[in-house]
Design a protein around this motif. Structure first.
Motif, mmCIF file in Angstrom:
data_model
loop_
_atom_site.group_PDB
_atom_site.id
_atom_site.type_symbol
_atom_site.label_atom_id
_atom_site.label_comp_id
_atom_site.label_asym_id
_atom_site.label_seq_id
_atom_site.Cartn_x
_atom_site.Cartn_y
_atom_site.Cartn_z
ATOM 1 N N SER A 165 0.895 -1.270 -0.034
ATOM 2 C CA SER A 165 -0.078 0.138 -0.083
ATOM 3 C C SER A 165 0.930 1.151 0.052
ATOM 4 O O SER A 165 1.720 1.348 0.823
ATOM 5 N N VAL A 166 0.628 2.189 -0.866
ATOM 6 C CA VAL A 166 1.373 3.371 -0.840
ATOM 7 C C VAL A 166 0.285 4.521 -0.807
ATOM 8 O O VAL A 166 -0.788 4.805 -1.628
ATOM 9 N N LEU A 167 0.447 5.462 0.216
ATOM 10 C CA LEU A 167 -0.508 6.531 0.682
ATOM 11 C C LEU A 167 0.321 7.883 0.299
ATOM 12 O O LEU A 167 1.377 7.975 0.748
ATOM 13 N N LEU A 168 -0.440 8.839 -0.439
ATOM 14 C CA LEU A 168 0.168 9.973 -0.629
ATOM 15 C C LEU A 168 -0.787 11.299 0.270
ATOM 16 O O LEU A 168 -1.937 11.232 -0.054
ATOM 17 N N ASP A 169 -0.231 11.932 1.007
ATOM 18 C CA ASP A 169 -0.911 13.041 1.574
ATOM 19 C C ASP A 169 -1.497 13.946 0.632
ATOM 20 O O ASP A 169 -0.486 14.754 0.169
ATOM 21 N N ILE A 170 -2.765 14.036 0.529
ATOM 22 C CA ILE A 170 -3.352 15.325 -0.292
ATOM 23 C C ILE A 170 -4.257 16.122 0.243
ATOM 24 O O ILE A 170 -4.876 16.799 -0.274
ATOM 25 N N THR A 171 -3.841 16.144 1.689
ATOM 26 C CA THR A 171 -4.969 17.119 2.480
ATOM 27 C C THR A 171 -4.764 18.631 1.980
ATOM 28 O O THR A 171 -6.033 18.918 1.694
ATOM 29 N N LYS A 172 -3.735 19.185 1.636
ATOM 30 C CA LYS A 172 -3.501 20.553 1.488
ATOM 31 C C LYS A 172 -4.268 20.701 0.136
ATOM 32 O O LYS A 172 -4.968 21.737 -0.479
ATOM 33 N N CYS A 173 -3.643 19.852 -0.927
ATOM 34 C CA CYS A 173 -4.137 19.880 -2.185
ATOM 35 C C CYS A 173 -5.733 19.723 -2.169
ATOM 36 O O CYS A 173 -6.517 20.473 -2.837
ATOM 37 N N TRP A 174 -6.143 18.843 -1.508
ATOM 38 C CA TRP A 174 -7.706 18.598 -1.394
ATOM 39 C C TRP A 174 -8.376 19.830 -1.059
ATOM 40 O O TRP A 174 -9.573 20.024 -1.588
ATOM 41 N N GLU A 175 -7.779 20.264 0.206
ATOM 42 C CA GLU A 175 -8.798 21.494 0.645
ATOM 43 C C GLU A 175 -8.413 22.628 -0.279
ATOM 44 O O GLU A 175 -9.612 23.349 -0.395
ATOM 45 N N ARG A 176 -7.321 22.802 -1.075
ATOM 46 C CA ARG A 176 -7.185 24.091 -1.866
ATOM 47 C C ARG A 176 -8.280 23.908 -2.989
ATOM 48 O O ARG A 176 -8.930 24.816 -3.586
ATOM 49 N N GLU A 177 -8.424 22.623 -3.494
ATOM 50 C CA GLU A 177 -9.365 22.305 -4.675
ATOM 51 C C GLU A 177 -10.741 22.575 -4.170
ATOM 52 O O GLU A 177 -11.296 22.984 -5.039
ATOM 53 N N ARG A 178 -11.157 22.419 -3.191
ATOM 54 C CA ARG A 178 -12.407 22.647 -2.673
ATOM 55 C C ARG A 178 -12.498 24.012 -2.378
ATOM 56 O O ARG A 178 -13.752 24.771 -2.830
#
Length: 697
Positions: A246-259
Motif C-alpha cells: 500500500s502506498v499513501l500520498l498525503d493530499i490534504t492541502k491539495c484537497w482543501e485547496r481544490e475545494r
C-alpha cells in the motif's frame, strides 16, 4: 508484472474528480525476489532507477543485477539477517547494482520477508539511490523513511509486516511487531469498511486498485489527513498471492485547496441569471463531476415555476408530490440515474429522507446506501430499481434554504466513484447549497415581483385597440427579460368627436411595480385630458403641470413615488382633412411610410419629458395621403447598450420599407428583425396605424 507496481505520485483523482498536482516525492523502487533468488516482481520505480524493463528481469536471478555477482556480500548479509530475525523484520544494506547502460549504481536496499498463504517464502525489496555510497549503519535513516509516501507491506493474511516512518507518523499505522499486527489493529483511524474490502479484492483478483481517496482520523487528537491510496498485489511467478503493498500520498492541502477553488468557481457560476430553472441547473453542473457523479435539484412548491402549485396536486401511484425537477446533471449520458426529467413533478414515498429534509431543514447523509428490508427504498420501487441498475452506493440530500424557507433539495449520488461521501463532502455540498439558495431566493423574489408588475402592466394596457373609421391599427408589447423587470411602456388609441382618433405612446422612467403603477396613473390622466379635446401641445402642457403639481403636493407617497420622468407622443388624426397633428415630450420621433413604400423619420419638435415642470410643447401638422403608415414606438425597440439610437432607427426604417398589407404581419416583422441578435434590454411598445380618409381611401 511491471504494471502492478505503478507510481503512487503524479496525477491523482480525489473524490468526485478533484485533480491533485504532481507530488515531488518519487514512488519507491519496489521488487519481490523469490526464495530461489529469482525476481518475481519488478516495479516502475526499479526501471526508473536501473533502466531494466520488467520483461528482461522477471524470472532471472537477482545476482545478475549485482555489479559484481561474485561479491554479493552485502545482499547476502542483508537477506540473511532478515531470515534470522523473521516475523516481518527488515534489514538494510548498500548494494552496488548494474544499470542497463553498463554503469554501476550504489543503492540503499531494504529487505523484508513475506510468507504467502501456502507458506511460500520470498523477499520484499525497496531501493533508492545512495548519493555518497556510504554503508548503511545502525540507526541511520533509511530511504523509505525519508520519503513522504506512506509505504507498507501486508502479507496474504492481511498482517502488517513492514512500514516506513511516514506510515507510522503520518498515517498512524502501528509499529510492526514480531507477530505482525492485523489490519483490524493496524488501520486504527481509517474507515475499515472501505479499506479492508479493497485490500481483499486486490489479494483475490491480483489487480491493483489505484487512486482511492481515504481519510484517517487520529484516535488521539482527532487530526484528519486525506490520502490518495494505491494498492498493488505482490505475487509469485506462479501467480500465488504473497501480499499487498500500500502506498499513501498525503493530499490534504491539495484537497482543501481544490475545494476552495470549487467554491470560488461556484460564486461566479451559480446565479448568473434571475431564473430559478437556470440557477438550479447551474448548481447541478457545478457539482458534477467535481463532487458527485449524479445531481438532481428539486424545487419545492414555495418556488413557482409557472405551473400549478404542487401543494394542490393529488398523490399519485409513486407517493406524495413535493417537488418539481428543476436541474439535473450526470457523468453518464442521458442521466440514467434519474427517474424524473427536468420539469416533471417529483414523487416521494411517506417516510423517505426527502420529507425529513423538507420538514426538519437538515441534510441527510448515507455514506453506504442500504437497499434491504426496512429501508425507505423498499417502499420506493422506482428509485430502488434505478439505484440497482446504475450502481448508486452513496447519497446526500441537502436542503436549499433561504430566509427561513425551504426552497428545495439537492440530491447528490456516487456510482462511478467508489469513495463514499464523507462529512467533509457534506460540508462542501452545504456550502454550494448556500450559494445556490441565495441565488434561488433572489430569482424567486424577482419572478414573483416581475409577475406582479407584468400583471399590473397588462391590466393597464387596453385589451384591444380600435382605430374606428380613421385608421387601421396593430400593436405589440414586449416586457424586458433583464433584471430590472417590467417597465412603464404603454400605447393607446382614443376615439374623439368628429371621427377623429388620438394615438398615444409613452414610457415611464424606471422598472418594476412602481413604474407600472405610474404608467397606469399617467394613462388615466391622458384619457381625462383627451376628453376635453385639447390640442396635442396643450394636452402635453397640462399633463406635465398636473404631474408636477401632484408630486409637489405629496399625492405620491414613498410607497407610491412620483413620476420622475416620462416620455410621451400624442397625435390626433382627422380622416376628413387627412391631417395628423402631433406633439412629443422627450419621446423618439414617429416614422412615416408613404403609400409608395418609402419610409422616413418625421421631423417634429421635441419638448421636455413629462414631470419636469418645464415647457412649453410645440405641435406639427402633417398631411398624410390615404394609406400612409405611421409607426410609433418606445426607445427599447431601437436603442440598447450595444446599439445607439441612430443605428436602431436606420434598421427600423429598412424594415418599414414596402410594408405588407396586413399591419399585424408588419408588427411581427419589426419585432423579429430588430430583436434577432439579442432580446430587448428595455420594454418595447409598438403602435402601427394605416390612415384612412372619409371616403374610405
Amino acid at each position: 508484472m511491471e504494471h502492478r507496481l505503478g507510481a503512487a505520485a503524479g496525477v491523482e483523482r480525489a473524490p468526485g474528480g478533484f485533480t491533485q498536482g504532481t507530488s515531488d516525492a518519487a514512488p519507491p523502487a519496489i521488487a519481490v525476489v523469490g526464495s530461489d533468488g529469482r525476481v518475481l516482481v519488478w516495479g516502475q520505480g526499479c526501471r526508473r532507477l536501473l533502466g531494466h524493463r520488467a520483461e528482461d528481469v522477471v524470472g532471472a536471478p537477482v545476482r545478475r543485477l549485482l555489479a559484481d555477482p561474485d561479491r554479493a556480500v552485502s545482499w547476502s548479509a542483508a537477506s540473511g539477517a532478515v531470515g534470522r530475525r523473521g516475523g516481518g523484520q527488515t534489514a538494510g544494506a548498500v548494494v552496488e547494482l548494474r544499470h542497463r547502460d553498463g554503469g554501476v549504481l550504489p543503492l540503499v536496499v531494504e529487505i523484508a520477508a513475506l510468507t504467502g498463504a501456502d507458506g511460500e517464502y520470498c523477499w520484499f525489496v525497496a531501493a533508492t539511490a545512495e548519493a555518497d555510497g556510504a554503508e548503511l549503519t545502525e540507526g541511520r535513516e533509511t530511504l523509505l523513511d525519508r520519503s513522504p509516501l506512506a509505504v507498507a507491506v501486508w502479507d496474504a493474511g492481511m498482517r502488517l509486516v513492514w512500514a516506513n516512518r511516514a506510515s507510522k507518523g503520518v498515517a498512524g499505522l502501528v509499529d510492526v511487531t514480531a507477530s505482525g499486527p492485523s489490519a483490524l489493529r493496524a488501520l486504527r483511524g481509517f474507515d475499515r469498511t472501505f479499506t479492508e474490502p479493497v485490500m481483499r479484492e486486490v489479494l483475490a483478483s491480483g489487480e491493483p486498485a489505484d487512486d482511492h481517496v481515504v481519510r484517517w482520523v487520529s484516535p488521539e487528537d482527532g487530526r484528519e489527513v486525506v490520502f490518495s491510496s494505491s494498492l498493488f498485489p505482490l505475487a509469485s511467478g506462479e501467480g500465488t498471492s504473497l501480499g499487498v503493498c500500500s502506498v499513501l500520498l498525503d493530499i490534504t492541502k491539495c484537497w482543501e485547496r481544490e475545494r476552495l477553488v470549487l467554491l470560488g468557481r461556484a460564486a461566479h457560476r451559480i446565479g448568473t441569471t434571475l431564473d430559478v430553472m437556470t440557477t438550479a441547473q447551474e448548481l447541478a453542473d457545478m457539482a458534477v463531476p467535481a463532487l458527485a457523479d449524479y445531481v438532481a435539484v428539486d424545487l419545492a412548491e414555495a418556488v413557482p415555476l409557472g405551473e400549478e402549485p404542487l401543494e394542490h396536486m393529488a398523490a399519485g401511484e409513486f407517493g406524495i408530490p413535493v417537488f418539481r425537477r428543476a436541474g439535473m446533471a450526470s457523468i453518464h449520458e442521458g442521466a440514467p440515474e434519474a427517474p424524473f426529467s427536468v420539469g416533471e413533478v417529483v414523487y416521494v414515498p411517506p417516510g423517505s429522507p426527502y420529507l425529513a429534509v423538507l420538514r426538519e431543514g437538515r441534510s441527510h447523509l448515507s455514506p453506504t446506501l442500504a437497499l434491504g428490508p426496512g429501508t425507505w427504498l423498499e417502499r420506493d420501487l422506482v428509485r430502488r430499481r434505478r439505484v440497482r441498475e446504475t450502481g448508486i452506493h452513496s447519497l446526500m440530500m441537502i436542503p436549499l434554504r433561504a430566509r427561513g424557507r425551504i426552497l428545495g433539495i439537492a440530491v447528490l449520488a456516487r456510482n462511478e466513484d467508489d469513495v463514499p461521501f464523507s462529512r467533509d463532502d457534506l460540508l462542501l455540498a452545504e456550502e454550494l447549497a448556500v450559494q445556490a439558495s441565495l441565488s434561488l431566493d433572489n430569482a424567486r423574489r424577482y419572478t414573483r415581483e416581475r409577475t406582479a408588475a407584468l400583471t399590473l402592466q397588462r391590466s393597464f394596457l387596453p385589451d384591444r385597440l380600435s382605430g374606428g373609421a380613421a385608421v387601421d391599427l396593430a400593436s405589440r408589447y414586449l416586457p424586458s427579460d433583464r433584471h430590472e423587470g417590467v417597465g412603464g411602456d404603454w400605447m393607446d388609441a382614443i376615439e374623439l368627436p368628429g371621427g377623429r382618433i388620438a394615438l398615444v405612446i409613452g414610457d415611464v422612467v424606471g422598472h418594476g411595480i412602481h413604474a407600472a403603477a405610474s404608467m397606469g396613473r399617467l394613462r388615466m390622466a391622458v384619457h381625462a385630458l383627451a376628453v376635453l379635446d385639447q390640442h396635442p401641445a396643450e394636452l402635453l402642457d397640462h399633463l406635465n403641470e398636473v404631474t408636477a403639481q401632484l408630486a409637489q403636493s405629496g399625492t405620491w407617497s414613498t410607497e407610491h413615488p412620483s413620476i420622475t420622468g416620462a416620455s410621451c407622443l400624442y397625435a390626433v388624426y382627422d380622416p376628413a382633412t387627412r391631417v395628423c397633428t402631433l406633439a412629443r415630450a422627450g419621446h423618439p420621433p414617429p416614422l412615416l411610410v408613404t403609400p409608395d413604400g418609402r419610409a422616413e423619420i418625421v421631423d417634429t419638435p421635441v419638448g421636455p419629458p413629462i414631470g419636469t415642470c418645464t415647457g412649453p410643447y410645440e405641435s406639427v401638422d402633417l398631411e398624410l395621403p390615404g394609406g400612409s403608415v405611421l409607426a410609433l414606438y418606445t426607445d427599447g425597440l431601437v436603442e440598447s447598450r450595444r446599439v445607439d439610437i441612430d443605428t436602431g432607427l436606420d434598421r427600423l426604417l429598412a424594415v418599414l420599407e414596402r410594408p405588407p398589407a396586413d399591419l399585424d404581419d408588419l408588427c411581427s416583422r419589426i419585432v423579429t428583425r430588430l430583436t434577432a441578435h439579442a432580446p430587448p434590454e428595455d420594454d418595447v411598445a409598438l403602435l402601427v396605424a394605416r390612415t384612412r380618409t372619409t371616403g374610405g381611401g
